[in-house]
Motif scaffolding. Structure first.
Motif, mmCIF file in Angstrom:
data_model
loop_
_atom_site.group_PDB
_atom_site.id
_atom_site.type_symbol
_atom_site.label_atom_id
_atom_site.label_comp_id
_atom_site.label_asym_id
_atom_site.label_seq_id
_atom_site.Cartn_x
_atom_site.Cartn_y
_atom_site.Cartn_z
ATOM 1 N N THR A 16 0.826 -1.207 0.000
ATOM 2 C CA THR A 16 0.000 0.000 0.000
ATOM 3 C C THR A 16 0.861 1.258 0.000
ATOM 4 O O THR A 16 0.626 2.199 -0.767
ATOM 5 N N ILE A 17 1.872 1.268 0.872
ATOM 6 C CA ILE A 17 2.771 2.428 0.938
ATOM 7 C C ILE A 17 3.517 2.609 -0.381
ATOM 8 O O ILE A 17 3.665 3.734 -0.887
ATOM 9 N N PHE A 18 3.984 1.506 -0.949
ATOM 10 C CA PHE A 18 4.683 1.582 -2.235
ATOM 11 C C PHE A 18 3.761 2.111 -3.321
ATOM 12 O O PHE A 18 4.164 2.924 -4.161
ATOM 13 N N GLY A 19 2.503 1.669 -3.318
ATOM 14 C CA GLY A 19 1.546 2.126 -4.330
ATOM 15 C C GLY A 19 1.285 3.614 -4.225
ATOM 16 O O GLY A 19 1.284 4.330 -5.239
ATOM 17 N N PHE A 20 1.068 4.099 -2.982
ATOM 18 C CA PHE A 20 0.836 5.533 -2.806
ATOM 19 C C PHE A 20 2.071 6.344 -3.183
ATOM 20 O O PHE A 20 1.965 7.418 -3.785
ATOM 21 N N ALA A 21 3.254 5.859 -2.818
ATOM 22 C CA ALA A 21 4.484 6.556 -3.180
ATOM 23 C C ALA A 21 4.648 6.618 -4.698
ATOM 24 O O ALA A 21 5.037 7.649 -5.259
ATOM 25 N N TYR A 22 4.339 5.511 -5.357
ATOM 26 C CA TYR A 22 4.445 5.449 -6.818
ATOM 27 C C TYR A 22 3.518 6.469 -7.474
ATOM 28 O O TYR A 22 3.862 7.077 -8.497
ATOM 29 N N LEU A 23 2.333 6.678 -6.888
ATOM 30 C CA LEU A 23 1.376 7.625 -7.439
ATOM 31 C C LEU A 23 1.727 9.073 -7.106
ATOM 32 O O LEU A 23 1.520 9.975 -7.934
ATOM 33 N N LEU A 24 2.241 9.312 -5.903
ATOM 34 C CA LEU A 24 2.400 10.678 -5.416
ATOM 35 C C LEU A 24 3.749 11.302 -5.755
ATOM 36 O O LEU A 24 3.852 12.535 -5.836
ATOM 37 N N ILE A 25 4.785 10.497 -5.933
ATOM 38 C CA ILE A 25 6.115 11.060 -6.184
ATOM 39 C C ILE A 25 6.137 11.951 -7.425
ATOM 40 O O ILE A 25 6.692 13.065 -7.384
ATOM 41 N N PRO A 26 5.570 11.552 -8.577
ATOM 42 C CA PRO A 26 5.572 12.479 -9.730
ATOM 43 C C PRO A 26 4.827 13.780 -9.454
ATOM 44 O O PRO A 26 5.266 14.855 -9.889
ATOM 45 N N ILE A 27 3.700 13.692 -8.726
ATOM 46 C CA ILE A 27 2.929 14.897 -8.427
ATOM 47 C C ILE A 27 3.709 15.816 -7.502
ATOM 48 O O ILE A 27 3.768 17.037 -7.707
ATOM 49 N N ILE A 28 4.344 15.239 -6.484
ATOM 50 C CA ILE A 28 5.153 16.039 -5.565
ATOM 51 C C ILE A 28 6.338 16.664 -6.286
ATOM 52 O O ILE A 28 6.713 17.818 -6.030
ATOM 53 N N ILE A 30 6.491 17.646 -9.394
ATOM 54 C CA ILE A 30 6.024 18.813 -10.149
ATOM 55 C C ILE A 30 5.902 20.027 -9.240
ATOM 56 O O ILE A 30 6.348 21.131 -9.578
ATOM 57 N N ALA A 31 5.282 19.828 -8.068
ATOM 58 C CA ALA A 31 5.098 20.944 -7.144
ATOM 59 C C ALA A 31 6.433 21.470 -6.632
ATOM 60 O O ALA A 31 6.638 22.688 -6.530
ATOM 61 N N VAL A 32 7.363 20.573 -6.310
ATOM 62 C CA VAL A 32 8.664 20.993 -5.784
ATOM 63 C C VAL A 32 9.442 21.797 -6.817
ATOM 64 O O VAL A 32 10.023 22.854 -6.512
ATOM 65 N N PHE A 33 9.450 21.340 -8.060
ATOM 66 C CA PHE A 33 10.234 22.018 -9.094
ATOM 67 C C PHE A 33 9.591 23.328 -9.551
ATOM 68 O O PHE A 33 10.222 24.080 -10.292
ATOM 69 N N SER A 34 8.379 23.614 -9.111
ATOM 70 C CA SER A 34 7.824 24.940 -9.386
ATOM 71 C C SER A 34 8.511 26.014 -8.549
ATOM 72 O O SER A 34 8.366 27.205 -8.850
ATOM 73 N N PHE A 35 9.264 25.598 -7.519
ATOM 74 C CA PHE A 35 10.027 26.530 -6.684
ATOM 75 C C PHE A 35 11.513 26.494 -7.014
ATOM 76 O O PHE A 35 12.329 27.045 -6.276
ATOM 77 N N ASN A 36 11.888 25.834 -8.100
ATOM 78 C CA ASN A 36 13.284 25.723 -8.489
ATOM 79 C C ASN A 36 13.744 26.986 -9.227
ATOM 80 O O ASN A 36 12.942 27.699 -9.832
ATOM 81 N N ASP A 37 15.035 27.244 -9.182
ATOM 82 C CA ASP A 37 15.632 28.402 -9.854
ATOM 83 C C ASP A 37 16.665 27.909 -10.854
ATOM 84 O O ASP A 37 17.874 27.948 -10.596
ATOM 85 N N PRO A 38 16.220 27.449 -12.026
ATOM 86 C CA PRO A 38 17.172 26.886 -12.992
ATOM 87 C C PRO A 38 18.017 27.968 -13.641
ATOM 88 O O PRO A 38 17.561 29.089 -13.861
ATOM 89 N N SER A 39 19.247 27.598 -13.970
ATOM 90 C CA SER A 39 20.143 28.543 -14.630
ATOM 91 C C SER A 39 20.007 28.496 -16.147
ATOM 92 O O SER A 39 20.397 29.435 -16.835
ATOM 93 N N LEU A 239 1.965 26.157 -13.554
ATOM 94 C CA LEU A 239 0.604 25.995 -14.069
ATOM 95 C C LEU A 239 0.070 24.596 -13.781
ATOM 96 O O LEU A 239 -1.110 24.432 -13.442
ATOM 97 N N ALA A 240 0.936 23.587 -13.902
ATOM 98 C CA ALA A 240 0.511 22.225 -13.585
ATOM 99 C C ALA A 240 0.161 22.094 -12.107
ATOM 100 O O ALA A 240 -0.809 21.421 -11.739
ATOM 101 N N THR A 241 0.946 22.738 -11.244
ATOM 102 C CA THR A 241 0.665 22.701 -9.809
ATOM 103 C C THR A 241 -0.648 23.409 -9.497
ATOM 104 O O THR A 241 -1.430 22.942 -8.654
ATOM 105 N N MET A 242 -0.919 24.499 -10.181
ATOM 106 C CA MET A 242 -2.176 25.213 -9.962
ATOM 107 C C MET A 242 -3.374 24.352 -10.353
ATOM 108 O O MET A 242 -4.387 24.310 -9.639
ATOM 109 N N ILE A 243 -3.262 23.641 -11.468
ATOM 110 C CA ILE A 243 -4.338 22.729 -11.873
ATOM 111 C C ILE A 243 -4.542 21.654 -10.815
ATOM 112 O O ILE A 243 -5.675 21.322 -10.449
ATOM 113 N N MET A 244 -3.434 21.110 -10.314
ATOM 114 C CA MET A 244 -3.511 20.052 -9.320
ATOM 115 C C MET A 244 -4.144 20.553 -8.022
ATOM 116 O O MET A 244 -4.988 19.873 -7.422
ATOM 117 N N VAL A 245 -3.778 21.758 -7.587
ATOM 118 C CA VAL A 245 -4.331 22.319 -6.352
ATOM 119 C C VAL A 245 -5.831 22.546 -6.481
ATOM 120 O O VAL A 245 -6.609 22.240 -5.563
#
Length: 267
Positions: A16-28, A30-39, A239-245
């Motif tokens: 169960t934990i593996f299944g939820f992690a598999y589903l949530l890691i891509p979504i998380i 996306i949200a995390v990289f919306s705060f990234n500062d790429p060069s 924008l993807a994070t906003m849709i998800m929220v």
């Protein structure tokens, strides 16, 4: 005495934990990289935390316009598919008539047909008819595949419906339309709303079918995919994070409203 954990329970929890992690890691991600500062032009490697892109989430007009197009298509196609699909589901469940089984089969076909085949077929159809590919053809195509999902969802809701409630209302003098609006519709409304939300998600997400029949029109998935060879700016993740929220907020709100309604009915 301490309760001993059984191997089966441990395995179930692990899966169960593996299944939820598999589903949530891509979504998380996306949200995390919306705060990234790429060069560079590709926001794919973590380089530092920043809020500057969230201050101007719609700075990229190309992605913003594509998102507006996707939302417009999703709302129109979802509304049409929800109305037609709900009526089809009511007819198939409420009444028995010749050809009903074939209609069920035809509704399942769009669900089982690969998207690339449906996209190529629709492209051939519109090309032979001489239709200009654009917003209209996108709406028609999205309505087509959303219609099947709506019908199946509403049919599932109608399976346990007590049709004697309609008979009781009409016996008390209620006309058919008032019976439908006051008795039938409130009871099947959760299924209709769920079907509409599913249609929105499917329409906004679609790329394969849209790429065949969109012409010069750009939806959000198509804009992201086409630009991925050149750049992936932080605005894509924002924008993807906003849709998800928004989707999570609607889901949580509807769940709370359903629980409160159920609690009132029990009390």
């Amino acid at each position: 005495m301490k309760r001993r954990l059984r191997p089966g329970s441990v395995a179930l929890w692990a899966v169960t934990i593996f299944g939820f992690a598999y589903l949530l890691i891509p979504i998380i991600t996306i949200a995390v990289f919306s705060f990234n500062d790429p060069s560079g032009k590709f926001n794919t490697k973590w380089e530092g935390f920043t809020l500057k892109y969230w201050k101007h989430p719609f700075a990229r007009a190309d992605f913003t316009d594509a998102l507006k197009t996707s939302l417009l298509v999703a709302l129109i196609a979802g509304a049409i598919a929800t109305v037609l699909g709900s009526l089809i589901a009511l007819a198939l469940v409420r009444y028995r008539f010749k050809g009903g089984k074939f209609i069920d089969l035809f509704l399942i076909l769009p669900l089982t047909t690969p998207e690339i085949i449906m996209g190529a077929s629709l492209f051939t159809l519109f090309f032979n008819w001489g239709w200009r590919r654009g917003l209209t053809t996108i709406i028609i195509a999205h309505t087509l595949f959303c219609l099947a999902f709506v019908s199946m969802t509403v049919k599932a809701r109608l399976r346990g419906f007590d049709w004697t409630l309609e008979d009781a209302a009409m016996d008390l003098g209620s006309p058919p339309m008032r019976t439908f609006m006051k008795v039938t519709m409130p009871l099947i409304l959760p299924g209709v709303v769920a079907a509409f939300m599913l249609s929105l998600a499917l329409s906004i997400d679609d790329y394969i079918i849209t790429s065949f029949i969109a012409g010069e029109e750009k939806t959000f998935p198509r804009e992201v995919f086409d630009s991925a060879r050149v750049e992936i700016p932080p605005q894509v993740h924002i924008l993807a994070t906003m849709i998800m929220v928004v989707a999570i907020t609607i889901l949580v709100g509807s769940t709370i409203a359903s629980n409160r309604r159920a609690a009132r009915e029990l009390s």
